[in-house]
Each structure stands twice: as C-alpha cells, then as structure tokens.
Write a protein that holds these residues in place. Structure first.
Motif, PDB file in Angstrom:
ATOM      1  N   MET B  94       0.833  -1.072   0.066  1.00  0.00           N
ATOM      2  CA  MET B  94      -0.004   0.062   0.095  1.00  0.00           C
ATOM      3  C   MET B  94       0.986   1.363   0.110  1.00  0.00           C
ATOM      4  O   MET B  94       0.641   2.240  -0.686  1.00  0.00           O
ATOM      5  CB  MET B  94      -1.063   0.097   1.398  1.00  0.00           C
ATOM      6  CG  MET B  94      -1.787  -1.279   1.174  1.00  0.00           C
ATOM      7  SD  MET B  94      -3.645  -1.060   1.294  1.00  0.00           S
ATOM      8  CE  MET B  94      -4.049   0.475   2.203  1.00  0.00           C
ATOM      9  N   ILE B  95       1.858   1.143   0.674  1.00  0.00           N
ATOM     10  CA  ILE B  95       2.722   2.179   0.664  1.00  0.00           C
ATOM     11  C   ILE B  95       3.702   2.351  -0.605  1.00  0.00           C
ATOM     12  O   ILE B  95       4.098   3.403  -1.116  1.00  0.00           O
ATOM     13  CB  ILE B  95       3.965   2.431   1.722  1.00  0.00           C
ATOM     14  CG1 ILE B  95       3.238   2.343   2.949  1.00  0.00           C
ATOM     15  CG2 ILE B  95       5.024   3.406   1.530  1.00  0.00           C
ATOM     16  CD1 ILE B  95       4.084   2.235   4.233  1.00  0.00           C
ATOM     17  N   SER B 111       8.506  -1.557  11.163  1.00  0.00           N
ATOM     18  CA  SER B 111       9.057   0.015  11.586  1.00  0.00           C
ATOM     19  C   SER B 111       7.952   0.729  12.158  1.00  0.00           C
ATOM     20  O   SER B 111       6.597   0.662  11.887  1.00  0.00           O
ATOM     21  CB  SER B 111       9.715   0.572  10.223  1.00  0.00           C
ATOM     22  OG  SER B 111       8.684   1.050   9.638  1.00  0.00           O
ATOM     23  N   ASP B 112       8.533   2.291  12.950  1.00  0.00           N
ATOM     24  CA  ASP B 112       7.314   2.860  13.418  1.00  0.00           C
ATOM     25  C   ASP B 112       6.415   3.252  12.433  1.00  0.00           C
ATOM     26  O   ASP B 112       5.218   3.296  12.415  1.00  0.00           O
ATOM     27  CB  ASP B 112       8.163   4.000  13.957  1.00  0.00           C
ATOM     28  CG  ASP B 112       8.830   3.572  15.187  1.00  0.00           C
ATOM     29  OD1 ASP B 112       8.525   2.655  15.827  1.00  0.00           O
ATOM     30  OD2 ASP B 112       9.288   4.558  15.793  1.00  0.00           O
ATOM     31  N   THR B 113       6.796   3.540  11.151  1.00  0.00           N
ATOM     32  CA  THR B 113       6.162   4.024   9.935  1.00  0.00           C
ATOM     33  C   THR B 113       5.047   3.058   9.574  1.00  0.00           C
ATOM     34  O   THR B 113       3.818   3.293   9.307  1.00  0.00           O
ATOM     35  CB  THR B 113       6.915   4.263   8.829  1.00  0.00           C
ATOM     36  OG1 THR B 113       7.674   5.313   9.186  1.00  0.00           O
ATOM     37  CG2 THR B 113       6.085   5.106   7.567  1.00  0.00           C
ATOM     38  N   ASP B 116       2.101   2.912  12.125  1.00  0.00           N
ATOM     39  CA  ASP B 116       1.466   3.673  11.758  1.00  0.00           C
ATOM     40  C   ASP B 116       0.454   3.360  10.713  1.00  0.00           C
ATOM     41  O   ASP B 116      -0.722   3.900  10.730  1.00  0.00           O
ATOM     42  CB  ASP B 116       2.012   5.365  11.411  1.00  0.00           C
ATOM     43  CG  ASP B 116       2.879   5.716  12.586  1.00  0.00           C
ATOM     44  OD1 ASP B 116       2.347   5.407  13.782  1.00  0.00           O
ATOM     45  OD2 ASP B 116       3.775   6.774  12.511  1.00  0.00           O
ATOM     46  N   ALA B 117       0.955   3.136   9.601  1.00  0.00           N
ATOM     47  CA  ALA B 117       0.196   2.834   8.315  1.00  0.00           C
ATOM     48  C   ALA B 117      -0.984   1.723   8.701  1.00  0.00           C
ATOM     49  O   ALA B 117      -1.775   1.770   8.086  1.00  0.00           O
ATOM     50  CB  ALA B 117       1.006   2.253   7.274  1.00  0.00           C
ATOM     51  N   LYS B 119      -2.153   1.104  11.451  1.00  0.00           N
ATOM     52  CA  LYS B 119      -3.026   1.629  12.378  1.00  0.00           C
ATOM     53  C   LYS B 119      -4.114   2.352  11.470  1.00  0.00           C
ATOM     54  O   LYS B 119      -5.055   2.257  11.937  1.00  0.00           O
ATOM     55  CB  LYS B 119      -2.288   2.747  13.171  1.00  0.00           C
ATOM     56  CG  LYS B 119      -2.969   2.930  14.624  1.00  0.00           C
ATOM     57  CD  LYS B 119      -2.175   4.205  15.127  1.00  0.00           C
ATOM     58  CE  LYS B 119      -2.096   4.487  16.492  1.00  0.00           C
ATOM     59  NZ  LYS B 119      -1.355   5.517  17.050  1.00  0.00           N
ATOM     60  N   GLU B 120      -3.824   3.083  10.586  1.00  0.00           N
ATOM     61  CA  GLU B 120      -4.794   3.840   9.827  1.00  0.00           C
ATOM     62  C   GLU B 120      -5.730   2.980   9.179  1.00  0.00           C
ATOM     63  O   GLU B 120      -6.753   2.961   8.704  1.00  0.00           O
ATOM     64  CB  GLU B 120      -3.891   4.835   8.714  1.00  0.00           C
ATOM     65  CG  GLU B 120      -5.032   5.471   7.955  1.00  0.00           C
ATOM     66  CD  GLU B 120      -4.343   6.611   7.159  1.00  0.00           C
ATOM     67  OE1 GLU B 120      -3.074   7.166   7.294  1.00  0.00           O
ATOM     68  OE2 GLU B 120      -5.013   7.529   6.220  1.00  0.00           O
ATOM     69  N   ILE B 121      -4.825   1.821   8.162  1.00  0.00           N
ATOM     70  CA  ILE B 121      -5.708   0.966   7.727  1.00  0.00           C
ATOM     71  C   ILE B 121      -6.719   0.153   8.595  1.00  0.00           C
ATOM     72  O   ILE B 121      -7.827   0.138   7.978  1.00  0.00           O
ATOM     73  CB  ILE B 121      -4.619  -0.397   6.897  1.00  0.00           C
ATOM     74  CG1 ILE B 121      -3.845   0.139   6.063  1.00  0.00           C
ATOM     75  CG2 ILE B 121      -5.865  -1.251   6.256  1.00  0.00           C
ATOM     76  CD1 ILE B 121      -2.546  -0.434   5.762  1.00  0.00           C
ATOM     77  N   ASN B 123      -7.907   1.350  11.265  1.00  0.00           N
ATOM     78  CA  ASN B 123      -8.990   2.504  11.422  1.00  0.00           C
ATOM     79  C   ASN B 123      -9.887   2.713  10.681  1.00  0.00           C
ATOM     80  O   ASN B 123     -11.086   2.804  10.858  1.00  0.00           O
ATOM     81  CB  ASN B 123      -8.049   3.794  11.746  1.00  0.00           C
ATOM     82  CG  ASN B 123      -8.800   4.902  12.498  1.00  0.00           C
ATOM     83  OD1 ASN B 123      -8.261   5.945  12.932  1.00  0.00           O
ATOM     84  ND2 ASN B 123     -10.036   4.640  12.921  1.00  0.00           N
TER      85      ASN B 123
END
Ligand SMILES: Nc1ncnc2c1ncn2[C@@H]1O[C@H](COP(=O)(O)OP(=O)(O)OP(=O)(O)O)[C@@H](O)[C@H]1O
Ligand SMILES: [Mg+2]
Lengths: 534, 211
Positions: B94-95, B111-113, B116-117, B119-121, B123
């Motif tokens: 997706m990135i 990784s942290d990034t 985050d990704a 988490k958003e998916i 969400n």
C-alpha cells in the motif's frame, strides 16, 4: 483554571487545532504557529479548507463529517499522506512527515473537531536510513552469492585441469621410472649407480606428488566415486599398518596396533580408500615423531542393523601441532612451519585428501595435539555390514613392536636330539646373529630354562625321554615362563596336529624338513625385533 | 450460530460495507484496493472450536492487531488481524514500497512508519464496519482511538478474540492489491443483546428480500 488549560494547549509539543461546526478554526496552538509561521490571530475564524485546500478532498471531508455525525475518530499516517499542515520552510516540505489524529469533541450540545498533528520527520528519516541499509545489504548479499558461485566454477575448472594434467604427466613419469630401474640393472660404476639412485628417489617423490594432486583434483572436480565392495576389515588395517612398520622401525619407533573386539570384520565399502586414509595419517605420525611410539587403535563405536561406525585413533609421541595451526592442517598445501628451512618432506596435500575422502565417505576427522607431547588423529567412518558371509566377531588383535636397545640379542633355546638338525638350525641362527644355546633332551632343557631367560624356545617333539609336549607342560606350570613363546619342530605334521600342539601350550609349530625362509618367518613372527643378517 | 440463509445475508451486507472501506483505501493510496469477505460467522462461546480452527488456519504465531473499542449502547471491541509477515507485506504494497514487499528479506519486523500505516488501515476498515453495525442497529456508538498490538497466538488460547458471554462476529477478509491477495481476519466482539438485535435485523433483511 480555564487560563491554565489554554496555556497547556498552547504549549504542548503537538499541533492542536480545533474546528467548530462550520469548520472554522477555533484554536490554533503555538506549535502550529512555529510550524507554519501563521499566528493564532491570523487564522482564528478562518475556514480550514480556505487555508489548506487539500482538506476539500473527499478522504478528509468525509472524515470530518463522520466525526461530527457518527462520532468517529480517525488516524492518518504520514506513511500514506506525507503531511497535512504545510511547514513555512519550502525546503522542509521535501522531508517533513506528519501523522494526524481527528477526534470529535462535544461540550453540552455543541460539537467540535479536534485535530492533532504529530511531527514524525525524524522517525521517517530513521526508517529511510534503515531501508537504505537493508537495500545495500541485499545488494552485497547478491554480489557475494555471485562471486561464491564464480569461485566454485573456477575452482572446479582448476581441479579438472589439474586432474587432466597430472594424468598426462604420469604416463611419461612411469616410463622414466621404468628406465631408471632398467639402467640400474646394467653394469654401472659406483658413481653412476649413485647418481641413478638419486634420480630414482627424486622421481619417486615427484610421482608421489603427482598421485596426491591427481587425487585431490579428482575429488574436487567430482570425477571420483567410492567403491562399495565387501572386504575384511582386519586384513586391510593390518596391511596398512605393516606397510609402514618398516619405516617406523628404521626411525627406531615402537608400534602398537589394537583392534578392539567386539568388531565386525565383514564389511562393505571402499577398502582402498580406507587404506589410503590410514597410510596417510600413519605416515604423518612417523614423519613427525622423532622418538617414542606410534599406535593405531580401532574400535566399533556404533552398530545398527545395517551398518557400523568405526573409530580409528592414530596417536604418536611426536612434535605435536600448536592450537593455532590445528584448524589449518586439513587445508591443501598447508604445512606447519612451511617456511624456508623446513626439515620435513611432503607437499601438504595428505591431510586435505584424507579429509575430503572421509567426508565423502560420510565420516569425520578431528585431532587432539599438544606441542612436544604428540598428536592423536580420530576418524569416524561408517561402513555397511556384509551380510552375505556368516560372520563371527574377531579376536582381539594386539600387535606390539618394541624397539630394544642395540646391544640386545634375542636368546633362543634349541632343543633337539638329532645333532645334524641342531647343526643346521644353529648355523642359521648364528648367521642371523641370534644368541642361542642348544641341548639334546627335555630334562636338560628344563634345567637351562631355570637358569636363564629365553626369548624363544625351538623344541623337537620326538625325543627320547620327555616328549616336546611334556616339556611344555612342565614349563607352563611355572607362572614365570607362561609367556615364553615355544615353537615345536615336528617331522610328521598331519592334519589336526596343529590344534593338538596349540592346545598343549605350544605357540606355533614348524614341520621338518624346513628351509631357511620358513625358519626365518617363524623367528620374525615370535621375535618381533627384526635382526636378520639380510 | 446463524443458519445458512442468515449467514448469506450477513455476508452480502458485509461485502457491501467493506467495499466502501476499499474505496476509501483506494483513494488514499492512489491505487485499486479491493476488499472481499469470503466468509462471515457469528459465534458464541460454545462454538469455540470453530474459532480455534480458523485461528489455527490463518492466524498462527506472531500476529499484528489493529483495534478499536466502542461503547455506549452497543459495546465491544473490533480487531483487524494479520500474521505479521502478511501485515508487513500489505503495508509495503500500500505504501508502494515494492522492493520491500517480497518477504524473503527477513524484515517481518514493523518499523514505526509501518505500524502507523497499519493503524490507519485498521482505523478505516473498522470505522466503516462498526459504523454500519451502528446504523443497522440504529444505535449511538462512541469510538476509542485506534490501537496497534503485536500478539503471539498459540493453538488453544483464544483470549484476545473470544470472551465468555460475548458473541464474536468473525469476518475473513482478503485484501487485493494489484496481483497480490492478502488474507486476514476481522473479529468484532459484541455483547449478547447487540448480537441478538443483529440477528433480528438480519431476519428483517431476509424478509425484505423474499417478499
Ligand atoms: N602427526 C603429526 N604430528 C605433527 N604435525 C603433523 C602431524 N600430521 C600432520 N602434521 C602437520 O600438518 C601438516 C599437513 O599434513 P599433510 O599430511 O597434509 O602434509 P605433509 O605430510 O606435509 O605432506 P604430504 O602428506 O602431502 O606428503 C604437516 O606438514 C605437519 O606440519
Ligand atoms: Mg602427510
């Protein structure tokens, strides 16, 4: 209190932005001012979408609606959206990364949206750095893989070349050696003979080297296969051991061979290679041992329905190998102290061949060594059982050859009533430099035995008075003489006699009439220290 | 447990709902992301073994969980779950980080990034699902902030997914990004009364269809 809360909102280390029902900015904190260069007074009451048109996009606008209508939160990551509120510095736009959290708030019946902006530029930077590293690592790994493959191919080509070359060189070498031998048979003066012998020696060591190179390159280029043939373990071991025993004797080394039962003798495998392995390791032991003993111990360490695991331990009391050199001795062309003034011959291929052979055979080799005290090589090798022959476990084989000091002469007692016989045997014994005494009947013999120690007794069977067997019975009664070897000389050897003599306490027998070589064989067998005039 | 008719109806409904989430995600990442729900079940404590089987088949070992709690009239917790490597692969796809989407590199680590990704998916997806459940049950819902957890799932233990006295709505879901299909699961824990009302609503839908 309210004042305090406002101060907190203003000072927190994230961007805080509150929108009212009509999407107008109600709070804009210091963090956002620092980021954008826009002061609170400038933006309060403005619509967010007017300042930042990107929020018109449906992914955002629908979220704001959802927050108001359904009370949903929404987390936006910098991984997908890069950033949400533009930094004032244009350059920073290239790098900046933000996360954004959208949350509904409600005070009484009034609804708001809180937006928090988190700066994750540093986090992203770290992740990117990491990715670069990973990418580099991957490339390095691929390169390594490629060069490894290339090395394998190159090494194989080299081995093939060597294998072919050595083979080609071997043919003319054989001719050279053949003609040297023929030349040596012709009439030569002393000087010529001397030179020829030196040429022969040089040719021999060259040939040895060729054989070794041929071997190692065959193994390495894969043009080599193992035989699977039945063989007798003990006879292979003994023949390897015997082959080197002369060399050991020349150096004045004691030797010991022990094959410890229970051990399976009928096996299937590559006996030629086994012999080669043993010879290589044994000849190292002899080469690197100036004084003391070399020994070979063979044990069966594991037995299954189909196969056995054998352990060969070859020990010496030689110069030893320092710990720092130990890992290297199995490398091709490696010789400890391989530098200029090396006093040992060889090319450093022996153990490399041994190791490759052993590993191809499914075994392993290792060593223990202490400098100045000696070295033990251990090889463990699997062999299949040969089930076609009915097998009986073999007797323990122990062969020992001690080097005695040079003034020592073996003492032999010769007992025979026939003077003619005594004369012939005596003459041979004298020629071969044995110390011997003779007597003409059994009772005389018993007295002599009481008086002195003998290394061997040669005993006639048919004598007036005490028979040979009677004498032996008497001797064996005394603990002191229980191990003196006694060989019976008999004229009428018939089938079954052997068993009878042996069961009567004789060690061996020789049937009359016998020739010099038969006698010599017997002497050699029972007086291991070779001392013949030959 | 739902009967086959109810199950089909719920599956169809969920496919429509989750299709919306797919649209949101597609816009977000500027490429087509399809979401499919091949299987929907509503399970209770006594169906534990079905859940176990499911967990064993797709969620063994290290699992990444993106979750939301919700409350007020209908309360519970919803999770989007992937085995860690698959989660990582989805994030990479997706990135658009093709180079890192082949998981032969042992970069199963997030990784942290990436976190985050994910988490958003989660969400996006869970908002849509819970929102639509709220609509269906016509009830007001409050949402917590999304959370990411890394769990280790063993064979017998079903703790994080199953609570006694609750129903669990289990959706198997597949993300289709480009050529790749990535399978995960969504678990929505519902209180007894919410679940009963859900079944009533499903029956209403069935009546609508057959009349
Ligand atoms: N029993 C031993 N005691 C001490 N050193 C040894 C012993 N066996 C081997 N080494 C050391 O290991 C080296 C490698 O042995 P290897 O048999 O491979 O070569 P080599 O005997 O020198 O030559 P080649 O066997 O090819 O004629 C030897 O040169 C020697 O330094
Ligand atoms: Mg050697």
């Amino acid at each position: 209190m309210n004042e305090l809360l406002l101060q907190i909102v203003s000072q927190v280390n994230v961007g805080v932005l509150i929108l009212d029902k009509s999407y107008r900015i109600a709070i804009w904190n210091q963090w956002l001012t620092n980021l954008t260069g826009r002061r609170e007074e400038e933006v309060l009451g403005e619509k967010l979408i007017d300042l930042y048109p990107r929020f018109q996009k449906p992914i955002f606008s629908s979220i704001f609606e959802n927050a108001f209508e359904a009370g949903q939160n929404r987390f936006f990551s910098g991984a997908f959206h890069r950033y949400f509120i533009d930094p004032v510095d244009d350059l920073a736009k290239k790098y900046v990364r933000q996360n954004m959290l959208v949350q509904p708030l409600q005070i009484n019946s009034e609804k708001f949206i809180m937006i928090q902006i988190f700066d994750i530029t540093r986090q992203q930077y770290r992740v990117d750095e990491l990715k670069v590293l990973i990418r580099e690592l991957k490339i390095a790994k691929e390169e390594l893989e490629v060069s490894r493959e290339m090395a394998i191919v190159a090494n194989k080509a080299k081995s093939e070349f060597l294998a072919n070359m050595s083979h080609e060189i071997r043919t003319p070498m054989n001719a050279i050696m053949g003609f040297i031998d023929l030349t040596l048979e012709t009439d030569l003066d002393a000087e010529q003979k001397n030179y020829q012998i030196m040429v022969r020696e040089a040719a021999h060591s060259l040939m040895n080297l060729l054989e070794e190179i041929l071997d190692i390159s065959k193994i390495e280029s894969g043009q080599f296969s193992l035989e699977q043939k039945p063989f007798e373990l003990t006879s292979i071991i003994k023949s390897a051991f015997d082959l080197l025993s002369l060399k050991a004797k020349d150096k004045g080394l004691s030797q010991r061979l022990t094959i410890a039962p229970p051990i399976r003798d009928q096996l299937i495998g590559d006996s030629k290679r086994l012999k080669q392995i043993l010879i290589n390791i044994l000849s190292n032991s002899i080469k690197f041992t100036p004084k003391g003993e070399i020994s070979l111990l063979v044990e069966q360490v594991e037995e299954t329905e189909e196969s056995v695991q054998l352990l060969f331990k070859i020990s010496d009391t030689g110069i030893g190998i320092a710990p720092k050199d130990q890992p290297w001795v199995f490398e091709k062309f490696y010789q400890v102290d391989g530098a200029l003034n090396r006093s040992y011959s060889g090319s450093g291929l022996g153990l490399a061949i041994v190791k490759q052979l052993i590993e191809t055979m499914g075994g392993r080799i290792w060593l223990h060594s202490t400098v100045g005290q000696g070295t033990s090589f251990f090889c463990q090798l699997p062999f299949k059982k040969d089930k076609t022959t009915t097998c009986h476990s073999i007797q323990e084989v122990i062969k020992q050859e001690h080097v005695k000091d040079h003034t020592f002469q073996a003492k032999i007692l010769l007992v025979d009533d026939d003077p003619f016989n005594r004369k012939i045997v005596g003459a041979w014994l004298k020629k071969w430099n044995y110390d011997y005494q003779e007597c003409e009947n059994g009772s005389e013999a018993l007295v002599k035995i009481q008086e002195g120690y003998y290394d061997l007794i040669l005993l006639d069977q048919q004598m007036p008075g005490l028979l040979g067997t009677d004498v032996v019975r008497q001797i064996r009664k005394d603990q002191q003489y229980s191990t003196v070897p006694v060989v019976v000389m008999t004229a009428n050897a018939m089938k079954g006699d052997r068993e009878r003599f042996l069961s009567n306490g004789m060690d061996d027998y020789i049937s009359k009439p016998f020739g010099a070589s038969e006698l010599q064989a017997i002497l050699k067998k029972w007086i291991p220290d070779e001392r013949t005039g030959e | 447990m739902l009967n086959p008719l109810q199950q089909d109806a719920l599956k169809e409904y969920m496919n429509v709902v989750i299709g919306q989430a797919g649209q949101v995600l597609s816009e977000m990442v500027n490429q087509k992301v399809y979401l499919e729900v091949p299987d929907v079940q509503l399970l209770q404590t006594r169906d534990r073994f079905i859940l176990q089987e499911l967990v064993a088949s797709i969620l063994k070992g290290h699992v990444v969980s993106s979750s939301l709690r919700f409350g007020v009239e209908c309360s519970g917790r919803a999770r989007l779950l992937f085995p860690v490597e698959k989660g990582k692969k989805l994030v990479n796809l997706m990135i658009g980080d093709e180079e890192f989407s082949d998981h032969s590199t042992n970069e199963a680590g997030f990784s942290d990034t990436d976190t985050d990704a994910m988490k958003e998916i989660g969400n996006v997806l869970l908002n849509v699902i819970i929102g639509s459940l709220g609509n269906l049950l016509s009830t007001r819902i409050e949402y917590s902030l999304p959370e990411i957890e890394f769990l280790f799932v063993e064979g017998v233990r079903q703790d994080p997914f199953f609570h006694p006295g609750h129903y669990t709505l289990v959706l198997r879901n597949t993300f289709v990004v480009g050529e790749e299909r990535i399978e995960g699961a969504i678990f929505v824990m519902l209180q007894m009364d919410s679940a009963t009302r859900l079944i009533e609503k499903i029956d209403e839908m069935l009546v609508d269809i057959y009349e």
